[in-house]
Scaffold this active site. Structure first.
Site, short mmCIF file in Angstrom:
data_model
loop_
_atom_site.label_atom_id
_atom_site.label_comp_id
_atom_site.label_asym_id
_atom_site.label_seq_id
_atom_site.Cartn_x
_atom_site.Cartn_y
_atom_site.Cartn_z
N ARG A 237 0.89 -1.16 0.00
CA ARG A 237 0.00 0.00 0.00
C ARG A 237 0.93 1.21 0.00
O ARG A 237 1.53 1.54 1.03
CB ARG A 237 -0.90 -0.04 1.22
CG ARG A 237 -1.97 1.04 1.28
CD ARG A 237 -2.93 0.75 2.42
NE ARG A 237 -3.79 1.86 2.73
CZ ARG A 237 -5.00 2.06 2.20
NH1 ARG A 237 -5.48 1.21 1.30
NH2 ARG A 237 -5.74 3.10 2.56
N HIS B 48 -6.37 1.79 -7.45
CA HIS B 48 -6.80 0.93 -6.33
C HIS B 48 -7.55 -0.26 -6.93
O HIS B 48 -8.75 -0.44 -6.71
CB HIS B 48 -7.69 1.73 -5.39
CG HIS B 48 -7.81 1.15 -4.02
ND1 HIS B 48 -7.29 -0.09 -3.67
CD2 HIS B 48 -8.40 1.62 -2.89
CE1 HIS B 48 -7.55 -0.34 -2.41
NE2 HIS B 48 -8.23 0.68 -1.90
N GLN C 118 -9.84 -2.67 -4.82
CA GLN C 118 -11.13 -2.11 -4.42
C GLN C 118 -12.18 -2.30 -5.50
O GLN C 118 -13.34 -2.62 -5.22
CB GLN C 118 -10.98 -0.62 -4.11
CG GLN C 118 -12.27 0.05 -3.66
CD GLN C 118 -12.74 -0.45 -2.31
OE1 GLN C 118 -11.99 -0.41 -1.35
NE2 GLN C 118 -13.99 -0.91 -2.23
N ASP D 225 -16.19 8.95 -3.17
CA ASP D 225 -15.07 8.67 -2.27
C ASP D 225 -14.76 9.96 -1.52
O ASP D 225 -15.29 11.03 -1.85
CB ASP D 225 -13.85 8.19 -3.08
CG ASP D 225 -12.75 7.57 -2.22
OD1 ASP D 225 -12.96 7.40 -1.00
OD2 ASP D 225 -11.69 7.24 -2.77
N CYS E 247 -15.99 3.32 -0.94
CA CYS E 247 -14.96 2.38 -0.51
C CYS E 247 -14.59 2.54 0.97
O CYS E 247 -13.95 1.65 1.53
CB CYS E 247 -13.72 2.49 -1.39
SG CYS E 247 -12.86 4.07 -1.27
N ARG F 259 -14.20 -7.13 0.32
CA ARG F 259 -12.77 -6.96 0.15
C ARG F 259 -12.04 -8.27 0.48
O ARG F 259 -11.04 -8.61 -0.19
CB ARG F 259 -12.24 -5.83 1.05
CG ARG F 259 -12.63 -4.42 0.64
CD ARG F 259 -12.01 -3.98 -0.67
NE ARG F 259 -10.55 -4.00 -0.62
CZ ARG F 259 -9.81 -3.03 -0.11
NH1 ARG F 259 -10.38 -1.94 0.40
NH2 ARG F 259 -8.49 -3.11 -0.14
#
Length: 312
Positions: free
Chosen positions: A112, A139, A142, A230, A269, A297
């Site tokens: 990450r 991402h 996701q 988001d 998310c 996830r």
């Protein structure tokens, strides 16, 4: 991909539609097969048995950290977790040297990252699969969970319309990459200053992807099957006040949701800044699928890992 080269999961634009579809279907099947099981019980096929995943965090995490940890355990494997500050990586060791060392100690690496270039360099020098758990440019993990969630509730995403409202950020980028691969229409509404990545838009256009951009959130949402947003200020952004001012007209509230299809769903998310990009009435309302999205996830990460290990 040359023979023997590791299967990296870095960006969705690198994968063909059939591969993304196979990962999605595997995730659905793994979730269904585990219904009623305790979270700690391994999947029946255990494709991660005897394998170890290293997780490197340059950014804080809740869902990515817990989902990858749970995913690897459910695949029958193990995990080693470290922040970059805990490693020599945080004291000046190069990404290249880190990649060479970890390749001899673990079977896959999830990072990450702050910068996408770090993900690319890690993968280039790694002898084991590298997974982009998030970078400033994408991402992809996701999006697998998001599309899985949509399809659980509304059927195949192909031919449907998804609307992105707000900041044209890394999650938006991965949606743009997925759209032409899976054949859904993507409407994007952002302020001009926070527009989506131009390279992603160009790649989608080359693939005849149906990606529309506008500055009007109502135009983007009108008739859509799914509305997605988001946070307006991501980790590392330094223009907090400017972002809030520019993005205020892009808040997803009940009025905006009413422009979408009557059975439209809402995705986010997380983490959410309630009262900024979305109101409580929407995120806690009947159209919201955010808790299924968060749970998924785990199943998405399992199938990404299984694909990296050659089990898909």
């Amino acid at each position: 991909m040359s023979a023997g080269a590791p299967r990296h999961f870095l960006d969705l634009h690198r994968l063909d539609g059939a591969t993304i579809r196979a990962i999605l279907e595997d995730a659905k099947a793994r979730k269904a097969a585990r219904k009623g099981w305790p979270q700690g019980r391994p999947d029946a096929d255990r494709p991660g048995v005897d394998r170890t995943l290293a997780m490197i965090f340059q950014k804080n995490s809740t869902r990515t950290r817990f989902s990858f940890d749970a995913a690897m355990r459910q695949l029958g494997g193990d995990v080693i977790i470290s922040t970059a500050a805990d490693m020599q990586l945080g004291r000046g060791e190069t990404i290249e040297d880190t990649a060479r060392v970890l390749s001899r100690m673990v079977d896959a690496v999830m990072i990450r990252a702050n910068a996408h270039d770090d993900v690319e360099r890690l993968a280039h020098w790694s002898g084991v699969p590298v997974i982009n758990g998030l970078s400033d440019r994408g991402h992809p993990c996701q999006i697998i969970a998001d599309l899985m969630t949509f399809e659980e509730h509304r059927g195949p995403v192909t031919g449907r319309t998804l609307a992105w409202v707000g900041d044209g950020n890394n999650v938006c980028s991965s949606f743009i990459q997925a759209a032409p691969k899976l054949g859904f229409k993507l409407n994007i509404a952002t302020p001009a200053v926070y527009h989506p990545d131009m390279m992603d838009l160009a790649r989608a256009a080359e693939l005849q992807g149906q990606v529309m951009t506008t500055h009007d959130p109502r135009e983007a949402v009108r008739g859509a099957d799914c509305v997605i947003t988001d946070t307006w200020v991501s980790m590392g952004d330094t223009d907090h006040d400017e972002r809030l001012e520019a993005l205020e007209p892009y808040q997803v509230d009940e009025r905006l949701m009413s422009e979408a299809a009557s059975d439209a769903v809402f995705l986010h998310c997380l983490p959410a800044h309630r009262g900024e990009e979305v109101t409580d009435a929407v995120i806690d309302g009947p159209q919201s699928l955010i808790w299924d999205e968060a749970e998924n996830r785990i199943h998405a990460q399992k199938s990404i890992l299984a694909w990296c290990f050659g089990a898909i």
